[in-house]
Structure formats: C-alpha cells, structure tokens
Design an enzyme around this catalytic site. Structure first.
Site, mmCIF file in Angstrom:
data_model
loop_
_atom_site.group_PDB
_atom_site.id
_atom_site.type_symbol
_atom_site.label_atom_id
_atom_site.label_comp_id
_atom_site.label_asym_id
_atom_site.label_seq_id
_atom_site.Cartn_x
_atom_site.Cartn_y
_atom_site.Cartn_z
ATOM 1 N N TYR A 1 0.851 -1.188 0.000
ATOM 2 C CA TYR A 1 0.000 0.000 0.000
ATOM 3 C C TYR A 1 0.888 1.239 0.000
ATOM 4 O O TYR A 1 1.755 1.412 0.850
ATOM 5 C CB TYR A 1 -0.880 -0.041 1.245
ATOM 6 C CG TYR A 1 -2.051 0.923 1.304
ATOM 7 C CD1 TYR A 1 -2.198 1.988 0.434
ATOM 8 C CD2 TYR A 1 -3.042 0.764 2.272
ATOM 9 C CE1 TYR A 1 -3.271 2.854 0.497
ATOM 10 C CE2 TYR A 1 -4.138 1.621 2.363
ATOM 11 C CZ TYR A 1 -4.229 2.673 1.484
ATOM 12 O OH TYR A 1 -5.306 3.544 1.556
ATOM 13 N N CYS A 2 0.689 2.126 -0.978
ATOM 14 C CA CYS A 2 1.374 3.420 -1.047
ATOM 15 C C CYS A 2 2.890 3.227 -1.038
ATOM 16 O O CYS A 2 3.435 2.500 -1.855
ATOM 17 C CB CYS A 2 0.883 4.324 0.078
ATOM 18 S SG CYS A 2 1.454 6.042 -0.039
#
Length: 618
Positions: free
Chosen positions: A351-352
């Site tokens: 994530y990210c």
C-alpha cells in the site's frame, strides 16, 4: 514557525476574540441585558484575556525547529510575494479592470437586496454570482455586508489564480507549485476564518455570551502545546477493542516490524497465504479500522490466511535505518511466512510507499533468481514512476528538504510534520474547516475512526525519508534500470514478471491515478489495472457491504489511462470482489485451516495478541 511567530499568531487570534467580546458587550448594552448575561460576558472576556496572557509555547524544544502543527507556512507566503513582483498587478490597466469588475459585482450583489442601481429586487431569495461551500450557511446571504465580503473575496481569489498564467520564466512544474502555494495563502485569507467577518461565528458568540470563543481558545492552546491539530474525539477509540480488532497473534518481530497472523474464519483456506505491507507513514489499521470497514476481516472471511506487517514508529534507536532495511524487512516477512506454513510462495500486497518498496523488493528477488517466492503482487495506490506524482512533489525542493533535515531531530522525523504536510494538501477540509467549527464555533469534536487513524501519527527514520524524497520524488531514479540498489543488489523493475493487480483511486491527490497507471508499462508480467472511485483512503477501504462508490475495468489493452477510461466498464460497489476473483483464478487450491494456520494453537509459540505492541508505540 518559531516561538515568537507562534506567540504572535495566538496574540492576533486572542486580540480578535477580545475585540469580538467587547463588541458583543456593546451590543448587549443597548438591549438592556439582564445581570446574568452581563456576568457571563464578563467572565468570558476575563477568561480569554487570562489564557492569552498565560499562554506560552513549551520552552524545552529547539526554537529553530518549527511547531509541527503548522509545517512553517512562511515559505508559501514568500513564494507568493515573489510572484507578485513578476505580474502586472500594479499595472494601471489591470487595476482599472479589477476595480470595474469589483464595482459591477457590488452593484449586482446590492441589487439582490434592493440597494443597487436597479432597485427592483427579484424577491426575498438572494442569488449571488459565486458559490463556495465555506459560505453555504444562509447567514452569508441574509445581510448585504456579509454577501459583499465573501463575494469580493471569491472574485479576488479567482483573479489571483488567473494571473498565475502570466508569470514569466516558469516551467509547468514551477507554475503548478505556485498555484499550490497561492491556494494555501488564499485559503488562509478566507473571511470565514475570522470571528469579525464570519456572521455564523458572530451569531454563535451572541447566543453563548462568548463561551464558544473561550472553548475555542482552550482548544487552540492545547493543540499548539501538543503540536498537532485535533480532528476528532480520540478518547472513543481503543486498539484491539473497537479499532484494529480482528483476532490474531503476533508471530514474529524484529526491531523494525511485528508480523501479525489473523485467525481463520473458515474450515478451509486458500493454500497460498497473503502478506500485507502497509505504509510506515501511517498505522496499519487503516486496513482493519472496524469490523464493518476492515479489509483484513473481509479477506479472512473469504478464506484467506492473512498476515499483516505492523511497522514500529521510529525513535533514536532507528537513526541508522535506511530504505535497504525496509526491503530486507519485506524479504524477511516473506521468508518467515513460507517457512512457518511450509509453502513455496505467498501473495503480497503493498500500500502506497510500501507498494513502491515492494516493487523494488520484487525486482531484487527476480535478479537473485528468487522470484518464485511470490505468487502474485497487489499494489494499492502505489507509485514507481514519480514524474506525475502530484502535489507532494511541491515538498521536495531544496528549501523543503532543508526544513525537513532541520526538523529531523535524533535521527527521525516527528510524525506530526508529515501530518501537517498532508493537512496542507487539503487545507480547506483538514485545517480551516476545523479552525472554524472547533476553535470559533466551539462545536464538539466528532468520534470518527478514520480521523482518529489520520491523527495517530508515526515517526519516520530520517535517513530513509531523505533518500526517498530525493531519489524517488525529486530525481525519479527507481524507474531507471540499475541506477538504484538495495541490500547490495541493483534494481531493475523490468525484471518483475510476477502477476500483478494494480489499484488506483480516481480522485487520489496523494498518488494520482495517472501516476499509478505507469506501473502497467513498467512491469514485465501480466497486469490487471482497476480504477476505483474516490481517493487514497476511501478508494481502498470500500467494503462490498457498504455499497458505495464504483470501479472500472477494461479487458482490452490500453496504452494510457485516458484510453483505459474511454473503453472501461463501470461496476457499482467495491473492487474487492474483483480482486478476490483474480486471486482465486491464479490458484484456487484449498487446505484445512489446521496447525499453524491457526496462530497460537497447540504447539505454536506466539509473541502476543493482535494488534501487538508496535502499533501503540509513539
């Protein structure tokens, strides 16, 4: 912002409150207020003055380091001032045009109240030429003076933004940075932010005899002292009870992370387990926010064996941590899961920023001949090519990097600085909205789990943070083959042949969809791209049961995001169902949820219950 500047800001705010209190008392004096009202006004004025005089910024910090809550706005004002020298703002013709337009606006507004050059009003309902949700309360339209104030402000803001295109000698990146800076300055100048020019605040002040301003001053001082803007009532949330409460055990830990394994919810589970790498910029429980919103709980209910990495918030002991350590941590987690469950490979999710790092990890595994350790990879709003990385790029010039270095005391960056930076990206929503509602109007804070998570900050290792900003955001090295390396291995993302699922948010302002899309042209293996409705958080955390938003797929190869969108099919609801179908299509093999598939069972040594210690460390 140093101690003097912080004190000045509070002095100005307090002086405004004092003036407002005195003005309100003058009004009451003409209406024969009762003794109780006079006493309440006198008490409010006294308390405001006392707090104003007693307030001080804590003296135990370095005066050269800005207060985290504000992220030093002086740089934006300086940039705007430099711009003003380059545009024909003082040109007589330009001034004449603005004056004529302002006069026409005033006449148009006053006419609505039967006071302009055309005295016939259309009726009791006022229709103003410009609208903005900051001025949506009817009080802004009930009196000519407040209608003129906010309409003039909106006109001025429009014309200031229009003139950015006239600044010479700028490339597009510099022009965009100037637009961002000007937007921040104009947001701060909004008449909604000041007691004397906000009719809603004036009305509330009269109703409460100044109690709202007293409450607001108490909150302002408390936030200044803790160095962080309050967004929610965090006392309502308890780790492991009503947030981050999916059952599981911590089965492994290092000085950098804990590895949580969640307890199965089905008799059989997918043979290939899933490990989630959340960003260490925030706490992992955005993916386990509450039982109704939890991606973790939903994935467990689908029959997946889910592992979650919980990163430790940086402190002085992590001053030596670099990007290489996070790559090694991802490899360590993958290897530990494989050994623990006796499986050949795992599914990975990044994530990210953890997705950016995961791409580097996969490239390193591929170069080492170990790509088969990962059966698939999923990227949640992750970037590897930072050419179109959005507004966060405005924080990576030399001035910004110097400020970050200055603020990184003890080998780590206080997480409150990052919180202030993200607040600036949406200043109207995440700063000034709270200033008005909770400092000026005195409204109670909501109990909102997402805002609680947003304020639950983590510290970042200074060496990693500096390298990440310079090498990736500023210099865009990650997509240049073998220019960067980690753990002693050069990185070439073209080596990644692992099947990939790439999710982007249509309204993401942190990792723009156009930037995330670039992953599809970088990876060598099969890629499924899905565009989700909403942004960086809501676009990811969107459970099917909520029946919110939508997502788009396109089974035809597309050469650009625009081409993808043009030929895409829109689906209502959550993309999670598309993802689980994609995962099962790769490998539908199931096994019994026995042995170490049930963490903490007979013969299984574990460290502690989920969510573990690291997520609670500050």
């Amino acid at each position: 912002m140093d101690e003097t500047e912080s004190g000045d800001a509070v002095d100005v705010f307090a002086e405004m409150l004092k003036m407002q209190s005195e003005a309100a008392r003058a009004v009451l004096a003409t209406t024969n207020p009762d003794e109780r009202a006079v006493a309440e006004w006198t008490e409010a004025a006294g308390r405001l003055q006392k707090m104003w005089l007693e307030f001080h910024v804590p003296g135990d910090r370095d005066p050269d380091v800005p207060v985290p809550m504000f992220a030093d706005p002086a740089q934006w004002f300086g940039l705007v001032q430099e711009w003003q020298r380059q545009v024909p703002w003082l040109d007589p013709e330009r001034q004449g045009q603005l004056m004529a337009e302002s006069a026409a606006l005033w006449d148009q507004v006053l006419t609505q109240f039967g006071l302009g050059s055309k005295p016939d009003s259309d009726g009791p309902e006022v229709h103003l030429p410009r609208s903005d949700r900051r001025f949506s309360d009817p009080a802004w339209r009930e009196q000519p003076v407040y209608a003129l104030i906010h309409q003039t402000y909106l006109l001025f803001a429009e014309r200031m933004q229009d003139m950015i295109g006239e600044v010479g000698g700028l490339d597009e990146a510099e022009r965009d940075q100037l637009r961002f800076a000007l937007r921040g300055v104009l947001d701060a100048m909004s008449p909604a932010n000041f007691p004397l020019t906000n009719p809603v605040v004036l009305e509330r002040t009269l109703e409460t005899h100044g109690a709202n301003l007293v409450k607001g001053m108490e909150r302002l001082i408390a936030d200044l002292e803790k160095g962080q803007l309050t967004h929610t009532d965090s006392s309502k949330f308890r780790l492991g009870e009503n947030i981050a409460c999916t059952p599981g055990k911590v089965v492994h830990e290092t000085r950098l992370y804990q590895l949580i394994q969640y307890s199965p919810d089905t008799e059989e589970v997918a043979a290939v387990p899933v490990v989630i790498f959340p960003p260490w910029i925030n706490r992992f429980y955005i993916l386990d926010l509450n039982p109704k919103k939890s991606f973790v709980k939903w994935a467990v209910e689908q029959g997946l064996t889910v592992f979650m990495v919980s990163w430790k918030s940086a402190d002085e002991t992590m001053a030596d941590v670099t990007w290489d350590d996070y790559v090694r941590a991802q490899i360590d987690a993958i290897d530990h899961i494989r050994e623990r469950l006796g499986v050949r490979a795992v599914h990975t999710i990044g994530y990210c920023v953890a997705g950016t790092t995961l791409a580097a990890t996969l490239a390193i595994l591929a170069r080492r001949g170990e790509a088969d350790k990962v059966a698939s990879t999923t990227f949640f709003t992750a970037q590897v090519d930072f050419e179109r990385a959005g507004e966060l790029k405005y924080f990576v010039d030399e001035t910004q990097l110097a400020l970050i270095k200055q603020a990184s005391q003890g080998g780590y960056l206080d997480g409150r600085y990052m919180a202030a930076t993200f607040n600036l990206l949406r200043g109207t929503d995440l700063i000034w909205n709270y200033v008005v509602n909770h400092y000026l109007l005195g409204e109670d804070y909501p109990a909102f789990d997402l805002l609680h998570w947003n304020g639950d900050v983590t510290n970042l290792p200074a060496k990693w943070h500096a390298r990440y900003l310079r090498d990736l955001y500023r210099d865009n090295k990650l997509v240049q083959p073998d220019v960067m390396s980690a753990d002693g291995t050069p990185i070439d993302l073209r080596l990644i042949e692992t099947p990939a699922y790439v999710q982007a948010g249509r309204e993401d302002h942190i990792a723009p969809a156009g930037s995330v899309w670039k992953l599809t042209g970088t990876l060598a293996g099969p890629v499924r791209f899905v565009l989700a409705g909403s942004g960086h958080i809501a676009g990811v955390v969107n459970p099917p049961a909520a029946r919110k938003y939508q997502y788009w797929t396109n089974e035809t190869p597309a050469g650009s995001l625009e081409a993808f969108v043009a030929g895409a099919t829109e689906h209502p609801g959550s993309w999670w169902t598309d993802w689980i179908a994609w995962l099962e299509n790769l490998d539908a093999t199931r096994v019994k949820a026995t042995g170490k598939r049930k963490p903490g069972g007979k013969g299984d040594t574990v460290i502690e219950d989920a969510p573990g210690r690291y997520v609670a460390m500050r």
